[in-house]
Design a protein around this motif. Structure first.
Motif, mmCIF file in Angstrom:
data_model
loop_
_atom_site.group_PDB
_atom_site.id
_atom_site.type_symbol
_atom_site.label_atom_id
_atom_site.label_comp_id
_atom_site.label_asym_id
_atom_site.label_seq_id
_atom_site.Cartn_x
_atom_site.Cartn_y
_atom_site.Cartn_z
ATOM 1 N N LYS A 720 -30.987 32.129 8.003
ATOM 2 C CA LYS A 720 -31.121 33.431 8.664
ATOM 3 C C LYS A 720 -31.037 33.272 10.174
ATOM 4 O O LYS A 720 -30.537 34.147 10.874
ATOM 5 N N SER A 747 -24.432 36.707 8.570
ATOM 6 C CA SER A 747 -25.346 37.326 7.621
ATOM 7 C C SER A 747 -25.955 36.271 6.714
ATOM 8 O O SER A 747 -25.610 35.084 6.785
ATOM 9 N N TYR A 748 -26.839 36.713 5.838
ATOM 10 C CA TYR A 748 -27.628 35.787 5.026
ATOM 11 C C TYR A 748 -28.119 36.508 3.781
ATOM 12 O O TYR A 748 -28.063 37.739 3.689
ATOM 13 N N GLY A 749 -28.616 35.741 2.811
ATOM 14 C CA GLY A 749 -29.107 36.331 1.575
ATOM 15 C C GLY A 749 -29.607 35.259 0.638
ATOM 16 O O GLY A 749 -29.998 34.168 1.067
ATOM 17 N N VAL A 762 -24.937 38.055 0.251
ATOM 18 C CA VAL A 762 -25.502 38.236 1.583
ATOM 19 C C VAL A 762 -25.352 39.687 2.034
ATOM 20 O O VAL A 762 -24.623 40.478 1.438
#
Length: 829
Positions: A720, A747-749, A762
């Motif tokens: 993140k 972005s991230y997830g 993400v």
């Protein structure tokens, strides 16, 4: 002035089915509800077939001269048109090439101009997913990739775009995708350097591939019918929810009418006076007259932003309210509509959370420290009548009963005279919190308690259980309808009636009245049959599956931030109580396994270890603190073991379980507190031995890991901070095998392993393939609407297919994530 209107029926078929019940749902043949149930009911004989046994669409549809090998004639690149920038800024060269001999070179030296080259249109079919990709060698600046869909006349129907800024040594894959909207017949790709960018790059092997219909959408995944307050007037219940004041006939138990007000807020503070209903949205006060249908705004209780938490009506009809963050009491005249500020209850206490009034005084209960202040209604003079209690617990609710003032201050009820004398304490069951109070015609005090959800009757200085209308439910209001019947308002969005003699209860869900709206999903998982999809929301987990005439609503206390299905039971980790709740979906009953407790505040991850029958829950602390916790939930014995600061001064952001070892990933950033750690760490934790085996910081200077997963001895992580960075690390040597940035997004997830593939879902509507054995992340799906606004994006895979369930905006969606079309030939299995 608002005119009474019928409730807007804007929700989709699934919402209508949820609101009106099975009878109407049966009429919705061909609707999204039917399609969803039919899709969920598919057996391993059709949709769940392995990829090799079912038709796979993976067709390259263009563009012509995507490799730039055709000769340039009079400065014109065949199949391409320059749309932006100076002549000569794009050229075909043989100094670099990813495939063949030639590539395209873009040199954008102007920071005040853009540069673009667009391909000739290629065929496209509405409803199918197209992936535009290229090989790029980026020396500096930004390369943007645009995928546009056109109708038969050439008009643009939709455009999807990604920007790529990662300067790496060598070639990299860049891609953007999207589903062709209705009316599409053609698609085109634009290679573009934005206005502010100074870019030098090479592009080769441009292609557009049609991957078939990859996204099915089935209407809202989760509905909120949550309410914050309720009042009864002339056998009608009134509640202000999400932009509408609803009037519910308590005899017929139907929605009579609604009145709309600006915005989509809900009212915590609501009362009745002189045959009219008064309520507040944020700090704005409204009055509704049932006789005329008129709804008026009376003004604001202060300036700026805030919340009106409570309202009460004095014996002479005067209305009083308590607000946050000013911590003030206000007087509202029902005759003139005048608003009068009686001043701050206690300097430094931002909440007036509970309020009551008699002929002479108005009483205010504060938070976070629980003071009780008596205001002289005539002069505004204030007097602190707070009795001496341990720790001054915050006041949650308050009422007058004869010549006694009674209020909730966990873990007890406090019963005093209006001057603060003659203190009596009544313990709350299990040290809980009083949610609502009501006094019967015979003077009997009734209490609803959190976290049991039960109704209690006061007998002497004890509370005796009467009924539990909804397990673990928070109660927003409690009203004595007559000497035999109580009416309660549940926070999840239900009215309930209790017979005080027998304890029997009945329930009315506001969703069945059409008073529900789509809300963001908090979590998602599949049931044991691989067909039922559970979506966590606020106070409700929604069950979508075959055999349900409408989506079923399972009630939980709070937001179900994480859910897992284990051995016929659904487990939820909730926010903000950090409570572990077990639900039996078959009978819609919930029970608490325990509360992780403060300072832990937000569940971030939950996994299950089959060896030890243990749920592992990672949490973040309250704002202002750094140390998270790993909680081990023993499902065999219903016990919780909380291990704090297992990753020093980090939240436990993600957990992966493999062969009895839990791998823990940290987030060292913190909220409202400076971090003490420069880098997020990953630790190996032996679940049975309860010890840490090792701990490393794979990427120094990267403070927050969003998600991890383990597959075949390799740990995959998405960060993140720095957003979009990912890695693959050998667990035996702790050496990084692969490391990069998710292309086209910061972005991230979360990461999910399925059928020997590793996926990252993400934010910004993207799903990537991370492994195994990939040097760079590959885009699998793009063009989804952002649906995970309050949690990390998640996937729930069907066990025997490439299909996964997730969100497309607020809608439940099913994705075909077959990786065949995006994997390099050497990685495909």
């Amino acid at each position: 002035m608002a005119v009474m209107v019928e409730r807007r029926r804007f929700l989709r078929d699934t919402v209508l089915a949820a609101a009106v019940g099975a009878g109407v749902a049966d009429l919705l043949s061909g609707s999204t509800l039917d399609r969803a149930v039919a899709s969920l009911a598919r057996t391993p004989g059709d949709a769940a077939l392995p990829a090799a046994q079912r038709a796979l669409t993976c067709e390259v549809v263009g563009p012509a001269n995507g490799g730039f090998e055709e000769p340039v004639v009079d400065g014109v690149i065949p199949g391409w048109t320059q749309t932006h920038g100076r002549v000569g800024a794009v050229s075909v060269v043989d100094t670099r090439a990813r495939e063949g001999t030639f590539s395209l070179r873009l040199v954008d030296e102007a920071s005040d101009d853009s540069l673009g080259l667009q391909c000739d249109p290629v065929p496209a079919v509405a409803g199918e997913f197209y992936l535009a990709s290229a090989q790029a060698y980026l020396e500096q600046g930004t390369l943007a990739l645009y995928l546009s869909f056109h109708d038969a006349s050439g008009g643009v129907l939709a455009t999807f775009t990604r920007q790529f800024t990662s300067v790496v040594e060598g070639w990299q894959t860049v891609a953007v995708g999207g589903t062709a909207p209705a009316g599409s017949t053609r698609a085109s790709v634009l290679l573009y350097s934005p206005v502010a960018a100074v870019t030098t790059c090479y592009v080769d092997a441009v292609q557009v591939a049609g991957l078939g219909a990859r996204v099915e959408t089935f209407g809202p995944s989760a509905l909120t019918a949550a309410m914050s307050g309720m009042v009864v007037l002339d056998n009608h219940a009134y509640t202000a929810v999400r932009g509408d004041l609803a009037e519910i006939d308590l005899t017929t138990r139907t929605l009579r009418r609604t009145a709309s007000y600006p915005g989509n807020g809900s009212a915590w503070a609501i009362t009745a006076s002189g045959g009219r209903v008064f309520f507040a949205i944020d700090l704005d006060v409204y009055v509704f007259d049932p006789a005329t249908g008129e709804l008026r705004n009376l003004g604001s209780l202060g300036t700026g932003t805030g919340t009106t938490w409570c309202m009460t009506t004095a014996p002479d009809g005067m209305v009083y309210a308590g607000v946050y963050p000013a911590g003030q009491v206000w007087e509202i005249s029902p005759t003139t509509g005048a608003l009068r500020n009686l001043g701050t209850a206690v300097p430094g206490q931002q909440y007036v959370r509970a309020i009551a009034a008699d002929e002479t005084f108005v009483y205010a209960g504060t938070q976070p420290a629980g003071h009780v202040i008596a205001y002289d209604r005539a002069t505004g003079e204030r007097r602190d009548i707070t009795p001496v209690l341990d720790g001054l617990p915050g006041v949650t609710v308050m009422t007058l009963a004869g010549d006694r003032l009674i209020y909730g201050a966990s873990p007890q009820l406090v019963d005093i005279r209006p001057d603060g004398s003659d203190v009596r304490l009544v313990p709350l069951p299990d040290g809980g919190i009083a949610d609502a109070l009501a006094v019967g015609p015979d003077g009997t005090l009734y209490v609803t308690g959190r976290a049991t959800g039960s109704v209690y009757r006061r007998v002497g200085d004890e509370l005796v259980p009467v009924a539990t209308p909804i397990d673990l439910e928070e109660t927003r209001a409690l009203v004595v309808l007559d000497e035999d019947t109580l009416l309660g308002a549940g926070g999840s969005g239900a009215l309930w009636w209790v017979d005080v003699a027998t304890g029997a209860s009945t329930l009315l869900d506001l969703a069945d009245l059409g008073l529900a709206d789509p809300e963001p999903a908090q979590s998602i998982t599949l049931g044991a049959n691989g067909q039922t999809v559970y979506v966590g929301g606020s106070n409700i987990i929604t069950s979508h599956g075959p055999g349900n005439a409408k989506p079923r609503r399972l009630r939980v206390p709070g937001q179900a931030k994480q859910i897992r299905f284990v051995n016929g039971r659904l487990y939820a980790a909730t926010y903000p109580r950090t409570e572990i709740v077990e639900l039996n979906p078959a009978i819609n009953r919930a029970r608490s396994l325990g509360v992780i407790g403060r300072p832990q505040y937000r569940p971030l991850t939950m996994e299950y270890d089959t060896r030890t029958r243990t749920l592992l829950v990672g949490t973040a602390p309250v704002n202002g603190q750094l140390s998270g916790a790993l909680t081990l939930v023993d499902l065999a014995h219903d016990t919780l073991e909380v291990l704090t600061d297992i990753l020093h001064d980090q939240a436990v952001a993600s957990v992966a379980v493999d062969n009895g070892i839990a791998y823990l990933a940290g987030d060292a950033h913190g909220v409202s507190v400076p971090p003490t750690q420069d880098s997020a760490t990953i630790a190996a934790f032996d679940i049975a031995a309860r010890c840490t085996l090792w701990e490393v910081a794979p990427l120094p200077g990267h403070r927050s890991i969003a998600g991890i997963a383990v597959h075949d001895g390799v740990l995959y992580a998405v960060y993140k901070r720095v957003a979009g960075v990912w890695l693959a690390m050998d667990l035996e040597t702790r050496q990084i095998l692969h490391h990069g940035v998710l292309p086209g997004t910061h972005s991230y997830g979360e990461i999910t392993v399925h059928r020997d593939r590793v996926y990252a879902s993400v934010h910004r509507g993207l799903i990537f393939l991370l492994g195994p054995g990939l040097d760079e992340a590959r885009l699998v799906l793009d063009g989804l609407e952002e649906g995970w606004t309050q949690s990390l994006p998640q996937l729930a895979f069907e066990p025997r297919s490439w299909s996964a369930w997730g969100m497309n905006g607020l809608d439940l969606a099913r994705f075909d994530l077959d990786p065949t079309c995006v994997e390099p030939a050497s990685s495909a299995r």
